[in-house]
Motif scaffolding. Sequence first.
Motif: not given
Length: 92
Positions: A7, A37, A10, A12, A77-79
């Motif tokens: 993964s 997220e 995170q 931004t 916010r994502m990953h």
Amino acid sequence: MTAPYKSTPQFTENSLPDALRNAHNTKEGVWGLLVVEEGTVRLVFHDPARTIHVRPDQPAVIPPQAIHHVEIDGPMRMHVEFYQSEPSPPVA
């Protein structure tokens, strides 16, 4: 759903790397799952051209070797999670 083998950190709106903002793809046999997220992002596939609006309740599957990029227009916010077979996004 099978657990991801890897993964990203995170990201931004301020830390999303240029590599994800520009055209790129996963390797052969590698599936991605874009998980947001907070906020929304656009996942843009190049061929065939299509755009998916990704939000917290709707992650998006990225097929192996599909050329794509991420577009943002506000706080988020994502990953990205990586799988060896096609992931099944959780149903909200």
